[in-house]
Design a protein around this motif. Structure first.
Motif, PDB file in Angstrom:
ATOM      1  N   LEU A  98      20.823   2.488  24.179  1.00 58.03           N
ATOM      2  CA  LEU A  98      20.161   3.641  23.583  1.00 58.03           C
ATOM      3  C   LEU A  98      19.827   4.696  24.638  1.00 58.03           C
ATOM      4  O   LEU A  98      19.997   5.901  24.410  1.00 58.03           O
ATOM      5  CB  LEU A  98      18.895   3.206  22.848  1.00 58.03           C
ATOM      6  N   VAL A  99      19.361   4.239  25.804  1.00 54.61           N
ATOM      7  CA  VAL A  99      19.069   5.183  26.894  1.00 54.61           C
ATOM      8  C   VAL A  99      20.340   5.886  27.348  1.00 54.61           C
ATOM      9  O   VAL A  99      20.354   7.112  27.578  1.00 54.61           O
ATOM     10  CB  VAL A  99      18.392   4.444  28.063  1.00 54.61           C
ATOM     11  N   LEU A 100      21.433   5.154  27.472  1.00 47.56           N
ATOM     12  CA  LEU A 100      22.698   5.756  27.901  1.00 47.56           C
ATOM     13  C   LEU A 100      23.203   6.772  26.881  1.00 47.56           C
ATOM     14  O   LEU A 100      23.764   7.814  27.249  1.00 47.56           O
ATOM     15  CB  LEU A 100      23.745   4.665  28.112  1.00 47.56           C
ATOM     16  N   ILE A 101      23.019   6.485  25.605  1.00 46.50           N
ATOM     17  CA  ILE A 101      23.456   7.427  24.570  1.00 46.50           C
ATOM     18  C   ILE A 101      22.631   8.714  24.638  1.00 46.50           C
ATOM     19  O   ILE A 101      23.170   9.828  24.512  1.00 46.50           O
ATOM     20  CB  ILE A 101      23.363   6.764  23.191  1.00 46.50           C
ATOM     21  N   VAL A 102      21.327   8.586  24.867  1.00 46.15           N
ATOM     22  CA  VAL A 102      20.470   9.770  24.945  1.00 46.15           C
ATOM     23  C   VAL A 102      20.843  10.622  26.158  1.00 46.15           C
ATOM     24  O   VAL A 102      20.991  11.854  26.059  1.00 46.15           O
ATOM     25  CB  VAL A 102      18.993   9.340  24.992  1.00 46.15           C
ATOM     26  N   THR A 103      20.984   9.998  27.322  1.00 47.23           N
ATOM     27  CA  THR A 103      21.335  10.767  28.520  1.00 47.23           C
ATOM     28  C   THR A 103      22.737  11.365  28.426  1.00 47.23           C
ATOM     29  O   THR A 103      22.984  12.474  28.919  1.00 47.23           O
ATOM     30  CB  THR A 103      21.221   9.881  29.761  1.00 47.23           C
ATOM     31  N   SER A 104      23.649  10.656  27.780  1.00 48.24           N
ATOM     32  CA  SER A 104      25.001  11.195  27.609  1.00 48.24           C
ATOM     33  C   SER A 104      25.002  12.394  26.672  1.00 48.24           C
ATOM     34  O   SER A 104      25.711  13.384  26.912  1.00 48.24           O
ATOM     35  CB  SER A 104      25.936  10.103  27.072  1.00 48.24           C
ATOM     36  N   ALA A 105      24.211  12.312  25.604  1.00 49.37           N
ATOM     37  CA  ALA A 105      24.096  13.456  24.703  1.00 49.37           C
ATOM     38  C   ALA A 105      23.467  14.650  25.420  1.00 49.37           C
ATOM     39  O   ALA A 105      23.871  15.808  25.204  1.00 49.37           O
ATOM     40  CB  ALA A 105      23.279  13.073  23.476  1.00 49.37           C
ATOM     41  N   PHE A 106      22.502  14.374  26.290  1.00 50.19           N
ATOM     42  CA  PHE A 106      21.894  15.463  27.057  1.00 50.19           C
ATOM     43  C   PHE A 106      22.921  16.109  27.985  1.00 50.19           C
ATOM     44  O   PHE A 106      22.983  17.349  28.096  1.00 50.19           O
ATOM     45  CB  PHE A 106      20.714  14.912  27.865  1.00 50.19           C
ATOM     46  N   SER A 107      23.714  15.310  28.666  1.00 52.35           N
ATOM     47  CA  SER A 107      24.711  15.879  29.581  1.00 52.35           C
ATOM     48  C   SER A 107      25.806  16.645  28.849  1.00 52.35           C
ATOM     49  O   SER A 107      26.401  17.567  29.423  1.00 52.35           O
ATOM     50  CB  SER A 107      25.341  14.767  30.419  1.00 52.35           C
ATOM     51  N   ASP A 108      26.068  16.307  27.589  1.00 51.90           N
ATOM     52  CA  ASP A 108      27.093  17.021  26.823  1.00 51.90           C
ATOM     53  C   ASP A 108      26.566  18.287  26.164  1.00 51.90           C
ATOM     54  O   ASP A 108      27.328  19.262  26.000  1.00 51.90           O
ATOM     55  CB  ASP A 108      27.679  16.098  25.740  1.00 51.90           C
ATOM     56  N   LEU A 109      25.288  18.302  25.781  1.00 51.52           N
ATOM     57  CA  LEU A 109      24.760  19.397  24.971  1.00 51.52           C
ATOM     58  C   LEU A 109      23.849  20.348  25.737  1.00 51.52           C
ATOM     59  O   LEU A 109      23.677  21.498  25.318  1.00 51.52           O
ATOM     60  CB  LEU A 109      23.992  18.835  23.769  1.00 51.52           C
ATOM     61  N   ALA A 110      23.269  19.905  26.826  1.00 44.19           N
ATOM     62  CA  ALA A 110      22.318  20.749  27.553  1.00 44.19           C
ATOM     63  C   ALA A 110      23.048  21.796  28.393  1.00 44.19           C
ATOM     64  O   ALA A 110      24.277  21.797  28.516  1.00 44.19           O
ATOM     65  CB  ALA A 110      21.412  19.891  28.428  1.00 44.19           C
ATOM     66  N   ASP A 111      22.259  22.690  28.978  1.00 44.13           N
ATOM     67  CA  ASP A 111      22.828  23.739  29.831  1.00 44.13           C
ATOM     68  C   ASP A 111      23.510  23.105  31.047  1.00 44.13           C
ATOM     69  O   ASP A 111      22.933  22.221  31.695  1.00 44.13           O
ATOM     70  CB  ASP A 111      21.710  24.682  30.283  1.00 44.13           C
ATOM     71  N   PRO A 112      24.726  23.526  31.383  1.00 41.57           N
ATOM     72  CA  PRO A 112      25.442  22.902  32.514  1.00 41.57           C
ATOM     73  C   PRO A 112      24.700  23.008  33.841  1.00 41.57           C
ATOM     74  O   PRO A 112      24.735  22.059  34.641  1.00 41.57           O
ATOM     75  CB  PRO A 112      26.771  23.669  32.547  1.00 41.57           C
ATOM     76  N   ASP A 113      24.040  24.120  34.102  1.00 42.42           N
ATOM     77  CA  ASP A 113      23.295  24.248  35.361  1.00 42.42           C
ATOM     78  C   ASP A 113      22.128  23.256  35.410  1.00 42.42           C
ATOM     79  O   ASP A 113      21.852  22.643  36.462  1.00 42.42           O
ATOM     80  CB  ASP A 113      22.774  25.678  35.522  1.00 42.42           C
ATOM     81  N   LEU A 114      21.440  23.094  34.274  1.00 40.82           N
ATOM     82  CA  LEU A 114      20.339  22.134  34.220  1.00 40.82           C
ATOM     83  C   LEU A 114      20.854  20.707  34.407  1.00 40.82           C
ATOM     84  O   LEU A 114      20.239  19.902  35.125  1.00 40.82           O
ATOM     85  CB  LEU A 114      19.603  22.275  32.893  1.00 40.82           C
ATOM     86  N   VAL A 115      21.968  20.408  33.784  1.00 42.00           N
ATOM     87  CA  VAL A 115      22.544  19.062  33.917  1.00 42.00           C
ATOM     88  C   VAL A 115      22.944  18.790  35.365  1.00 42.00           C
ATOM     89  O   VAL A 115      22.685  17.708  35.907  1.00 42.00           O
ATOM     90  CB  VAL A 115      23.756  18.909  32.970  1.00 42.00           C
ATOM     91  N   HIS A 116      23.551  19.780  36.025  1.00 41.57           N
ATOM     92  CA  HIS A 116      23.960  19.596  37.417  1.00 41.57           C
ATOM     93  C   HIS A 116      22.748  19.393  38.322  1.00 41.57           C
ATOM     94  O   HIS A 116      22.779  18.563  39.261  1.00 41.57           O
ATOM     95  CB  HIS A 116      24.779  20.805  37.877  1.00 41.57           C
ATOM     96  N   ASP A 117      21.683  20.115  38.060  1.00 43.33           N
ATOM     97  CA  ASP A 117      20.479  19.961  38.869  1.00 43.33           C
ATOM     98  C   ASP A 117      19.858  18.573  38.689  1.00 43.33           C
ATOM     99  O   ASP A 117      19.431  17.933  39.677  1.00 43.33           O
ATOM    100  CB  ASP A 117      19.473  21.050  38.488  1.00 43.33           C
ATOM    101  N   VAL A 118      19.818  18.071  37.451  1.00 42.15           N
ATOM    102  CA  VAL A 118      19.246  16.740  37.200  1.00 42.15           C
ATOM    103  C   VAL A 118      20.115  15.662  37.833  1.00 42.15           C
ATOM    104  O   VAL A 118      19.600  14.694  38.441  1.00 42.15           O
ATOM    105  CB  VAL A 118      19.098  16.514  35.689  1.00 42.15           C
ATOM    106  N   LEU A 119      21.426  15.795  37.726  1.00 44.61           N
ATOM    107  CA  LEU A 119      22.319  14.798  38.319  1.00 44.61           C
ATOM    108  C   LEU A 119      22.233  14.813  39.843  1.00 44.61           C
ATOM    109  O   LEU A 119      22.334  13.759  40.490  1.00 44.61           O
ATOM    110  CB  LEU A 119      23.755  15.045  37.860  1.00 44.61           C
ATOM    111  N   THR A 120      22.052  15.982  40.419  1.00 41.68           N
ATOM    112  CA  THR A 120      21.912  16.062  41.865  1.00 41.68           C
ATOM    113  C   THR A 120      20.658  15.353  42.350  1.00 41.68           C
ATOM    114  O   THR A 120      20.672  14.670  43.387  1.00 41.68           O
ATOM    115  CB  THR A 120      21.885  17.536  42.305  1.00 41.68           C
ATOM    116  N   ARG A 121      19.577  15.489  41.595  1.00 43.18           N
ATOM    117  CA  ARG A 121      18.337  14.806  41.968  1.00 43.18           C
ATOM    118  C   ARG A 121      18.420  13.292  41.710  1.00 43.18           C
ATOM    119  O   ARG A 121      17.678  12.517  42.326  1.00 43.18           O
ATOM    120  CB  ARG A 121      17.164  15.396  41.187  1.00 43.18           C
ATOM    121  N   SER A 122      19.316  12.883  40.792  1.00 40.06           N
ATOM    122  CA  SER A 122      19.470  11.450  40.484  1.00 40.06           C
ATOM    123  C   SER A 122      20.546  10.783  41.314  1.00 40.06           C
ATOM    124  O   SER A 122      20.718   9.554  41.209  1.00 40.06           O
ATOM    125  CB  SER A 122      19.800  11.273  38.993  1.00 40.06           C
TER     126      SER A 122
END
Length: 292
Positions: A98-122
């Motif tokens: 369930l956690v993987l599905i939520v984070t995957s949906a976020f990476s597909d639907l959220a703003d690309p710059d925001l997603v890149h920033d979160v992935l860089t911090r992770s």
């Protein structure tokens, strides 16, 4: 003498009745002949007997051929559905998925710059590991490379769910985290040493490194340890061949080395996994579990 005995018999002695010759027929035949003609004849020993149950078994009704239903799903689909984790049978796999599905949906639907920033911090690069190691080791394992369309999610459900049903939730989580953490450190620490020695540029300290592939490969190798020897060798050999071919292409050598190390980590967990499963399922080894 002959004449006198014959005359005496005729004159004074009563004549004895002549005996009938004995019949040569058996007693059963004589009883059958003496039985009245009306009504069923009693069966004798020579008559074959047939009980009611035998008569029912003798009458065989042909089985009706089942008519295939229109639009019925194949059997393998039902097997895959039955193998998917459920909250009661595999809570760790179910909640993690369930956690993987939520984070995957976020990476597909959220703003690309925001997603890149979160992935860089992770990302588990050298800089983040030196700054906040525990946080990034956990955060990097909640993302899936490729998002919802990635095959890693389905592979995670099947492999980790099957391992949890045999091993238990806590031990399965331990195998997953052990493979994820060990493969990450064994690939990033040599990078830090190479940068410190001047063999690699400082830009190597910053790179995107996230996903569940390390932990998934460790669980796959641990699950293969429960298979028969020939099947275990086939599965591990096929996976290792694919990983070596990826390493030869030299597209992402650091990650490819991490995949091989994670697979080896799962192989090292095989004795522990087998002992834990034998405690839960004594029939696996054919012996009862040891008691303290």
């Amino acid at each position: 003498m002959t004449e006198t005995r014959a005359a005496g018999t005729a004159a004074g002695e009563p004549r004895r009745a002549a005996r009938r010759p004995k019949s040569c027929r058996p007693a059963a035949a004589r009883r059958a002949a003496a039985a009245p003609l009306s009504g069923p004849a009693a069966p004798d020993a020579a008559t074959p007997q047939l009980s009611v149950a035998g008569a029912v078994r003798a009458v065989r009704v042909p089985r009706a051929t089942p008519t295939p239903r229109v639009g019925a799903r194949p059997r393998w689909v039902g097997s895959v559905v039955q193998g998917l984790p459920r909250p009661a049978g595999a809570p760790f796999t179910f909640c993690y998925a369930l956690v993987l599905i939520v984070t995957s949906a976020f990476s597909d639907l959220a703003d690309p710059d925001l997603v890149h920033d979160v992935l860089t911090r992770s990302s588990t690069d050298v800089v983040n590991l030196a700054d906040r190691p525990v946080l990034v080791l956990v955060a990097s394992a909640v993302w899936v490379v490729g998002g919802l369309s990635s095959p890693y999610i389905l592979a995670f459900l099947v492999v980790v769910g099957a391992l949890e049903r045999r091993l238990g939730g806590w031990r399965t989580a331990g195998v997953f985290l052990f493979g994820h953490v060990l493969a990450t450190l064994m690939t990033e620490l040599p990078v830090a040493a190479s940068v410190a020695a001047g063999h690699l540029p400082e830009s190597s300290l910053r790179r995107l490194d996230y996903g569940i592939s390390y932990g998934l490969l460790a669980c796959t190798a641990a699950l293969a340890g429960l298979l028969r020897p020939w099947l275990r060798s086939t599965v591990l050999g096929g996976i290792a061949l694919v990983l070596v071919l990826d390493l030869v292409e030299f597209a992402d050598p650091l990650t490819d080395w991490g995949h091989l190390l994670a697979l080896a980590t799962g192989v090292l967990c095989r004795p522990y996994v087998r002992r834990a499963v034998q405690r839960r399922e004594p029939g696996l080894s054919g012996r009862a579990p040891r008691t303290a």
